[in-house]
Write a protein that holds these residues in place. Structure first.
Motif, PDB file in Angstrom:
ATOM      1  N   ARG A  84       3.137  10.616   6.795  1.00 20.96           N
ATOM      2  CA  ARG A  84       2.130   9.646   6.313  1.00 20.96           C
ATOM      3  C   ARG A  84       2.366   9.291   4.852  1.00 20.96           C
ATOM      4  O   ARG A  84       2.513  10.168   4.000  1.00 20.96           O
ATOM      5  CB  ARG A  84       0.744  10.249   6.465  1.00 20.96           C
ATOM      6  N   PRO A  85       2.365   7.996   4.526  1.00 19.25           N
ATOM      7  CA  PRO A  85       2.485   7.594   3.118  1.00 19.25           C
ATOM      8  C   PRO A  85       1.173   7.863   2.374  1.00 19.25           C
ATOM      9  O   PRO A  85       0.130   8.074   2.992  1.00 19.25           O
ATOM     10  CB  PRO A  85       2.770   6.094   3.206  1.00 19.25           C
ATOM     11  N   GLU A  86       1.252   7.819   1.080  1.00 23.12           N
ATOM     12  CA  GLU A  86       0.049   8.015   0.250  1.00 23.12           C
ATOM     13  C   GLU A  86      -0.974   6.913   0.482  1.00 23.12           C
ATOM     14  O   GLU A  86      -2.167   7.134   0.444  1.00 23.12           O
ATOM     15  CB  GLU A  86       0.443   8.042  -1.236  1.00 23.12           C
ATOM     16  N   GLY A  87      -0.484   5.712   0.685  1.00 26.64           N
ATOM     17  CA  GLY A  87      -1.371   4.574   0.897  1.00 26.64           C
ATOM     18  C   GLY A  87      -0.606   3.430   1.526  1.00 26.64           C
ATOM     19  O   GLY A  87       0.611   3.509   1.706  1.00 26.64           O
ATOM     20  N   LEU A  88      -1.331   2.386   1.863  1.00 26.74           N
ATOM     21  CA  LEU A  88      -0.723   1.191   2.460  1.00 26.74           C
ATOM     22  C   LEU A  88      -1.147  -0.034   1.673  1.00 26.74           C
ATOM     23  O   LEU A  88      -2.283  -0.113   1.218  1.00 26.74           O
ATOM     24  CB  LEU A  88      -1.197   1.020   3.913  1.00 26.74           C
ATOM     25  N   ASP A  89      -0.236  -0.954   1.557  1.00 30.33           N
ATOM     26  CA  ASP A  89      -0.535  -2.231   0.910  1.00 30.33           C
ATOM     27  C   ASP A  89      -0.300  -3.320   1.955  1.00 30.33           C
ATOM     28  O   ASP A  89       0.798  -3.872   2.056  1.00 30.33           O
ATOM     29  CB  ASP A  89       0.357  -2.420  -0.316  1.00 30.33           C
ATOM     30  N   LEU A  90      -1.312  -3.589   2.774  1.00 26.14           N
ATOM     31  CA  LEU A  90      -1.187  -4.578   3.836  1.00 26.14           C
ATOM     32  C   LEU A  90      -1.305  -5.982   3.254  1.00 26.14           C
ATOM     33  O   LEU A  90      -2.186  -6.248   2.442  1.00 26.14           O
ATOM     34  CB  LEU A  90      -2.269  -4.361   4.890  1.00 26.14           C
ATOM     35  N   ASP A  91      -0.416  -6.853   3.693  1.00 26.02           N
ATOM     36  CA  ASP A  91      -0.403  -8.236   3.219  1.00 26.02           C
ATOM     37  C   ASP A  91      -1.413  -9.049   4.030  1.00 26.02           C
ATOM     38  O   ASP A  91      -1.214  -9.262   5.226  1.00 26.02           O
ATOM     39  CB  ASP A  91       1.001  -8.815   3.382  1.00 26.02           C
ATOM     40  N   PRO A  92      -2.495  -9.519   3.428  1.00 26.25           N
ATOM     41  CA  PRO A  92      -3.504 -10.275   4.172  1.00 26.25           C
ATOM     42  C   PRO A  92      -2.987 -11.622   4.682  1.00 26.25           C
ATOM     43  O   PRO A  92      -3.584 -12.221   5.559  1.00 26.25           O
ATOM     44  CB  PRO A  92      -4.635 -10.472   3.157  1.00 26.25           C
ATOM     45  N   ARG A  93      -1.841 -12.073   4.175  1.00 29.38           N
ATOM     46  CA  ARG A  93      -1.268 -13.341   4.642  1.00 29.38           C
ATOM     47  C   ARG A  93      -0.446 -13.163   5.917  1.00 29.38           C
ATOM     48  O   ARG A  93      -0.107 -14.141   6.571  1.00 29.38           O
ATOM     49  CB  ARG A  93      -0.390 -13.955   3.556  1.00 29.38           C
ATOM     50  N   MET A  94      -0.135 -11.910   6.279  1.00 40.20           N
ATOM     51  CA  MET A  94       0.650 -11.636   7.485  1.00 40.20           C
ATOM     52  C   MET A  94      -0.204 -11.939   8.708  1.00 40.20           C
ATOM     53  O   MET A  94      -1.310 -11.415   8.842  1.00 40.20           O
ATOM     54  CB  MET A  94       1.090 -10.178   7.506  1.00 40.20           C
ATOM     55  N   LYS A  95       0.267 -12.808   9.567  1.00 39.16           N
ATOM     56  CA  LYS A  95      -0.463 -13.210  10.771  1.00 39.16           C
ATOM     57  C   LYS A  95       0.289 -12.720  12.007  1.00 39.16           C
ATOM     58  O   LYS A  95       1.317 -13.281  12.388  1.00 39.16           O
ATOM     59  CB  LYS A  95      -0.634 -14.735  10.831  1.00 39.16           C
ATOM     60  N   TRP A  96      -0.208 -11.640  12.601  1.00 35.47           N
ATOM     61  CA  TRP A  96       0.366 -11.084  13.821  1.00 35.47           C
ATOM     62  C   TRP A  96      -0.080 -11.936  14.996  1.00 35.47           C
ATOM     63  O   TRP A  96      -1.238 -12.320  15.088  1.00 35.47           O
ATOM     64  CB  TRP A  96      -0.079  -9.641  13.990  1.00 35.47           C
TER      65      TRP A  96
END
Length: 124
Positions: A59-71
């Motif tokens: 597990r990484p320390e944290g995540l920086d999810l890109d809100p512009r990423m559209k799955w």
């Protein structure tokens, strides 16, 4: 009022599908359902769930999810083990997003009875 289908691709509404795992009321009973719920967490920007369902060893320390990423869709291509009777499993999938796709074989293990994501290999 109609409920929207879950982003994971199963025909149930979100609350009855991955939403119950995200809420913490129940854990995913198989590696495939955990994979589907993690994909849905990416769709919804739920970094807390992603971290909670990541193996403590990787597990990484944290995540920086890109809100512009559209799955835009998830396709399960193969599963190996990962049921209630296994301690490990793999799920091979293709997750599509605007502009491309991610093809990965993910590894899962059980930790204290719950399925968690360990790591994966990118394919393609």
């Amino acid at each position: 009022m109609t409920s929207r289908a879950c982003p994971c691709g199963l025909p149930q509404p979100y609350d009855a599908c991955c939403g119950r795992f995200h809420a913490g009321s129940v854990s995913a009973p198989t590696a495939e359902l955990l994979m589907r719920s993690r994909y849905t967490a990416f769709v919804k920007g739920n970094g807390g769930y992603l971290l909670r369902t990541w193996h403590p060893r990787t597990r990484p320390e944290g995540l920086d999810l890109d809100p512009r990423m559209k799955w835009t869709g998830l396709e399960i291509l193969d599963t190996t083990d990962g049921s209630a009777f296994h301690t490990t499993g793999t799920v091979t999938f293709r997750a599509s997003y605007r502009g491309g796709s991610l093809h990965e074989r993910s590894r899962f293990e059980r930790v204290d009875g719950a399925w968690v994501y360990v790591d994966g290999d990118f394919l393609d």
